[in-house]
Write a protein that holds these residues in place. Structure first.
Motif, mmCIF file in Angstrom:
data_model
loop_
_atom_site.group_PDB
_atom_site.id
_atom_site.type_symbol
_atom_site.label_atom_id
_atom_site.label_comp_id
_atom_site.label_asym_id
_atom_site.label_seq_id
_atom_site.Cartn_x
_atom_site.Cartn_y
_atom_site.Cartn_z
ATOM 1 N N VAL A 17 13.482 10.155 -2.320
ATOM 2 C CA VAL A 17 14.741 9.542 -1.856
ATOM 3 C C VAL A 17 15.274 8.661 -2.984
ATOM 4 C CG1 VAL A 17 15.780 7.978 -0.164
ATOM 5 C CG2 VAL A 17 13.896 9.502 0.524
ATOM 6 N N THR A 19 -4.434 2.002 2.839
ATOM 7 C CA THR A 19 -5.454 0.955 2.985
ATOM 8 C C THR A 19 -6.795 1.382 2.369
ATOM 9 O OG1 THR A 19 -6.112 1.782 5.157
ATOM 10 C CG2 THR A 19 -4.411 0.086 5.112
ATOM 11 N N LEU A 76 9.798 3.535 3.683
ATOM 12 C CA LEU A 76 9.384 3.969 2.336
ATOM 13 C C LEU A 76 8.304 3.088 1.702
ATOM 14 C CD1 LEU A 76 12.789 5.230 0.894
ATOM 15 C CD2 LEU A 76 10.837 6.599 1.660
ATOM 16 N N GLY A 77 7.809 2.093 2.443
ATOM 17 C CA GLY A 77 6.607 1.393 1.992
ATOM 18 C C GLY A 77 6.794 0.433 0.824
ATOM 19 N N PHE A 117 -5.995 -9.926 -0.611
ATOM 20 C CA PHE A 117 -6.719 -8.926 0.175
ATOM 21 C C PHE A 117 -7.071 -7.708 -0.686
ATOM 22 C CE2 PHE A 117 -7.348 -5.942 3.581
ATOM 23 C CZ PHE A 117 -7.783 -6.723 4.636
ATOM 24 N N GLY A 133 4.240 7.561 5.508
ATOM 25 C CA GLY A 133 3.104 6.640 5.476
ATOM 26 C C GLY A 133 2.779 6.231 6.902
ATOM 27 N N TYR A 134 2.270 5.014 7.056
ATOM 28 C CA TYR A 134 1.859 4.555 8.392
ATOM 29 C C TYR A 134 3.041 4.522 9.352
ATOM 30 C CZ TYR A 134 -2.516 3.355 6.224
ATOM 31 O OH TYR A 134 -3.705 3.436 5.546
ATOM 32 N N GLY A 135 4.127 3.906 8.916
ATOM 33 C CA GLY A 135 5.285 3.769 9.798
ATOM 34 C C GLY A 135 5.951 5.105 10.080
ATOM 35 N N ASN A 164 9.435 13.044 2.398
ATOM 36 C CA ASN A 164 8.408 12.290 1.666
ATOM 37 C C ASN A 164 8.275 12.886 0.270
ATOM 38 O OD1 ASN A 164 6.240 10.139 2.253
ATOM 39 N ND2 ASN A 164 5.093 11.698 1.157
ATOM 40 N N LYS A 165 7.971 12.040 -0.719
ATOM 41 C CA LYS A 165 7.966 12.589 -2.091
ATOM 42 C C LYS A 165 6.758 13.478 -2.370
ATOM 43 C CE LYS A 165 6.465 8.259 -4.180
ATOM 44 N NZ LYS A 165 6.935 7.164 -4.988
ATOM 45 N N LYS A 188 -14.824 -2.347 10.225
ATOM 46 C CA LYS A 188 -13.794 -1.906 9.274
ATOM 47 C C LYS A 188 -13.684 -0.368 9.291
ATOM 48 C CE LYS A 188 -10.979 -2.429 5.693
ATOM 49 N NZ LYS A 188 -9.729 -3.180 5.767
ATOM 50 N N GLY A 243 7.737 -1.170 8.600
ATOM 51 C CA GLY A 243 6.702 -1.221 7.570
ATOM 52 C C GLY A 243 7.035 -2.227 6.481
ATOM 53 N N ASP A 244 6.578 -1.941 5.265
ATOM 54 C CA ASP A 244 6.677 -2.922 4.179
ATOM 55 C C ASP A 244 8.103 -3.159 3.683
ATOM 56 O OD1 ASP A 244 3.967 -3.017 4.442
ATOM 57 O OD2 ASP A 244 3.518 -2.659 2.330
ATOM 58 N N THR A 281 1.574 -5.250 6.701
ATOM 59 C CA THR A 281 0.276 -4.572 6.870
ATOM 60 C C THR A 281 0.495 -3.205 7.509
ATOM 61 O OG1 THR A 281 -0.078 -5.434 9.098
ATOM 62 C CG2 THR A 281 -0.956 -6.770 7.292
ATOM 63 N N ALA A 282 -0.537 -2.374 7.398
ATOM 64 C CA ALA A 282 -0.496 -1.078 8.072
ATOM 65 C C ALA A 282 -0.472 -1.290 9.584
ATOM 66 C CB ALA A 282 -1.721 -0.264 7.677
ATOM 67 N N GLN A 283 -1.192 -2.320 10.011
ATOM 68 C CA GLN A 283 -1.276 -2.611 11.450
ATOM 69 C C GLN A 283 0.115 -2.850 12.052
ATOM 70 O OE1 GLN A 283 -3.207 -6.087 14.265
ATOM 71 N NE2 GLN A 283 -4.032 -5.874 12.238
HETATM 72 P P1 FAD Z 1 3.355 3.379 3.240
HETATM 73 O O1 FAD Z 1 2.143 3.570 4.042
HETATM 74 O O2 FAD Z 1 3.241 2.808 1.874
HETATM 75 O O3 FAD Z 1 4.103 4.782 3.162
HETATM 76 C C1 FAD Z 1 5.288 4.984 2.436
HETATM 77 C C2 FAD Z 1 5.464 6.472 2.204
HETATM 78 O O4 FAD Z 1 6.738 6.685 1.600
HETATM 79 C C3 FAD Z 1 4.427 7.066 1.275
HETATM 80 O O5 FAD Z 1 3.985 8.303 1.780
HETATM 81 C C4 FAD Z 1 5.184 7.260 -0.034
HETATM 82 O O6 FAD Z 1 4.697 8.335 -0.812
HETATM 83 C C5 FAD Z 1 6.596 7.551 0.468
HETATM 84 N N1 FAD Z 1 7.644 7.194 -0.476
HETATM 85 C C6 FAD Z 1 7.761 6.027 -1.159
HETATM 86 N N2 FAD Z 1 8.888 6.037 -1.891
HETATM 87 C C7 FAD Z 1 9.482 7.238 -1.666
HETATM 88 C C8 FAD Z 1 10.692 7.828 -2.117
HETATM 89 N N3 FAD Z 1 11.537 7.204 -2.951
HETATM 90 N N4 FAD Z 1 11.004 9.058 -1.667
HETATM 91 C C9 FAD Z 1 10.190 9.721 -0.808
HETATM 92 N N5 FAD Z 1 9.030 9.208 -0.358
HETATM 93 C C10 FAD Z 1 8.685 7.975 -0.777
HETATM 94 N N6 FAD Z 1 -2.953 -3.210 5.787
HETATM 95 C C11 FAD Z 1 -3.686 -3.407 6.902
HETATM 96 O O7 FAD Z 1 -3.136 -3.525 8.009
HETATM 97 N N7 FAD Z 1 -5.045 -3.504 6.846
HETATM 98 C C12 FAD Z 1 -5.743 -3.337 5.691
HETATM 99 O O8 FAD Z 1 -6.970 -3.409 5.668
HETATM 100 C C13 FAD Z 1 -4.997 -3.088 4.497
HETATM 101 N N8 FAD Z 1 -5.638 -2.873 3.333
HETATM 102 C C14 FAD Z 1 -4.921 -2.545 2.215
HETATM 103 C C15 FAD Z 1 -5.619 -2.241 1.045
HETATM 104 C C16 FAD Z 1 -4.921 -1.895 -0.097
HETATM 105 C C17 FAD Z 1 -5.686 -1.543 -1.345
HETATM 106 C C18 FAD Z 1 -3.503 -1.854 -0.075
HETATM 107 C C19 FAD Z 1 -2.740 -1.479 -1.319
HETATM 108 C C20 FAD Z 1 -2.797 -2.163 1.081
HETATM 109 C C21 FAD Z 1 -3.502 -2.510 2.246
HETATM 110 N N9 FAD Z 1 -2.837 -2.796 3.445
HETATM 111 C C22 FAD Z 1 -3.567 -3.041 4.589
HETATM 112 C C23 FAD Z 1 -1.359 -2.792 3.506
HETATM 113 C C24 FAD Z 1 -0.830 -1.448 3.980
HETATM 114 O O9 FAD Z 1 -1.363 -0.400 3.205
HETATM 115 C C25 FAD Z 1 0.691 -1.390 3.944
HETATM 116 O O10 FAD Z 1 1.196 -2.504 4.619
HETATM 117 C C26 FAD Z 1 1.188 -0.103 4.587
HETATM 118 O O11 FAD Z 1 0.826 0.994 3.778
HETATM 119 C C27 FAD Z 1 2.695 -0.097 4.821
HETATM 120 O O12 FAD Z 1 3.029 1.048 5.556
HETATM 121 P P2 FAD Z 1 4.457 1.739 5.386
HETATM 122 O O13 FAD Z 1 4.566 2.767 6.450
HETATM 123 O O14 FAD Z 1 5.512 0.713 5.274
HETATM 124 O O15 FAD Z 1 4.419 2.452 3.973
#
Ligand code: FAD
Length: 400
Positions: free
Chosen positions: A78, A44, A105-106, A162, A12-14, A35-36, A373, A295-296, A312-314
């Motif tokens: 995972v 986002t 893993l978000g 949001f 994902g983002y991170g 990644n799955k 945006k 990340g999350d 956040t993604a940011q």
């Molecule tokens: P993610 O981007 O969620 O990536 C996680 C990755 O891990 C994914 O590819 C997933 O498939 C993979 N994964 C998960 N579990 C497993 C597993 N068990 N095994 C293998 N792979 C796995 N943030 C902003 O900053 N600005 C915005 O405008 C904004 N708008 C948003 C709008 C919506 C509708 C949503 C839902 C969220 C929004 N966010 C926004 C929040 C942002 O999307 C998250 O904070 C961000 O995606 C977190 O990034 P991450 O790298 O932690 O995880």
């Protein structure tokens, strides 16, 4: 001597941004990203896929295109991390060893234990779940013609955060198409957003939050603010109105009321709260300094108000830059850098050509905010997939 193994969980983002930085730095180590799915999705943009205003494919690009040189990509789920053995357990590929791990893993949907939510509501969580939302709404609308059951045309959104607002903005844009496609009367469609808290969008000024509410009300959304959802059933939502429990029958109930970090955090025995680990200042996990969590799944304290920053993604992208630099430092036995978050502003989309947000102290509303945006969306995709991916998938073609 065998090369050190760097393993990144999540693209994902991170995770993807960490990979990009590490590949540029060319460390004397082997890199594996797991990644799955075989695609990255812009989380986002998920509200747009859910409403049907973009196709799922518009929000995705292949991970293999980002994997350069000797980096390995494993498509698998995972299950857990065995911290003591320094291995990751995968559904299909068994155990993978690491010397250094980046855990990214978000998020997952969080029901907060509300009865019926897991069984009867549709979360905005990933590509399959958002495709289900689009299909579900279209199925209910298509059934109206033969049943004349108006409840099928009621869509409830749980949570006015949001995600809830961004989804409602897209949905109201989509309604004219659905009316035409399924020949349903516009006046029979109800879109209701129910929120437990007494106010909405606390990250913005009151003026901006009111702007968002009034724009969506103008498009027919009914808000019920300060009404906790008590239960979801197969065909209704039950919420509190003072001491009373009230029920609204609905064809669709979308859950956008909360998220938590990945369930893999708990399954791996990390000390956590709602799937988030309070990380050290340099983003390593306390007691497991060979693991960087971003990340999350991570919680980083905002010392200004003594509360963790919102996820956040940011922040995930900014953390990834430190994650890559700190992995290189670990490999070279050098001191790690503490993460410093630099907020760049937040813009909430309210559908096509409408948005509102704060950049520094500057409040933006309407068309200008919506262009900003789209610029933010394009910048994010370029930071993860490079300019070529941005040119294929970016939103610049929609700037009007
Ligand atoms: P993610 O981007 O969620 O990536 C996680 C990755 O891990 C994914 O590819 C997933 O498939 C993979 N994964 C998960 N579990 C497993 C597993 N068990 N095994 C293998 N792979 C796995 N943030 C902003 O900053 N600005 C915005 O405008 C904004 N708008 C948003 C709008 C919506 C509708 C949503 C839902 C969220 C929004 N966010 C926004 C929040 C942002 O999307 C998250 O904070 C961000 O995606 C977190 O990034 P991450 O790298 O932690 O995880």
């Amino acid at each position: 001597m065998a090369k050190k193994q760097i393993v990144i969980l999540g693209a994902g983002y991170g995770g993807l941004r960490t990979l990009r930085n590490l590949q540029k730095a060319k460390p004397d180590a082997e890199i594996t990203i797991i990644n799955k799915n075989d695609y990255h999705y812009e989380a986002t943009w998920l509200h747009e896929v859910a409403a049907g205003t973009i196709e799922a494919n518009d929000a995705c690009f292949p991970i293999k295109d980002q994997v350069k040189g000797a980096t390995k990509f494993i498509q698998d789920a995972v299950i857990k991390v065995n911290k003591e053995d320094k291995t990751v357990e995968l559904e299909q590929h068994g155990l993978i060893s690491y010397d250094y791990l980046v855990f990214a893993l978000g998020f997952e949907s969080e029901s907060f234990g509300t009865p019926g939510v897991d069984e009867h509501t549709l979360p905005i969580a990933d590509i399959p779940s958002t495709k289900r939302i689009r299909e579900h709404i279209e199925t209910k609308f298509s059934q109206w013609k033969t049943t004349q059951n108006d409840e099928l045309l009621t869509i409830v959104v749980g949570g006015a955060g949001f995600t809830g607002f961004e989804f409602l903005g897209e949905l109201t844009n989509r309604i004219p198409y659905l009316v035409k496609q399924y020949d349903v009367p516009r006046e029979k469609i109800r879109i209701i957003c129910i929120e437990a808290a007494p106010s909405v969008l606390p990250m913005f000024t009151k003026d901006l939050a009111n702007y968002a509410i009034s724009r969506l009300e103008d498009r027919g959304v009914e808000f019920k603010i300060g009404h906790p959802i008590k239960e979801a059933t197969a065909d209704s939502v039950i919420y509190a109105d003072g001491e009373e429990r009230k029920e609204i029958k609905c064809g669709t109930f979308i859950w956008g009321a909360g998220v938590r970090g990945s369930g893999v955090v708990g399954a791996s025995g990390f000390e956590e709260r709602r799937g988030r680990v309070m990380v050290n200042a340099n983003l390593t996990v306390p007691g497991n300094e060979d693991i960087i969590m971003i990340g999350d799944c991570s919680a980083v304290m905002d010392t200004a108000n003594n509360r963790p920053y919102p996820t956040t993604a940011q922040i995930a992208i900014q953390q990834a830059d430190y994650a890559a630099a700190n992995i290189i430092a670990l490999l070279n036995d050098q001191p790690l850098k503490d993460f410093v978050y630099k907020p760049k502003g937040t813009v909430c989309s309210l559908g096509d050509n409408d948005a509102m947000g704060l950049v520094g102290d500057k409040a933006l509303k309407g068309y200008r905010a919506s262009v900003l945006k789209k610029v933010i969306d394009d910048r994010s995709i370029a930071m993860l997939g490079g300019v070529s991916t941005m040119l294929k998938k970016g939103k610049f073609q929609f700037y009007k």
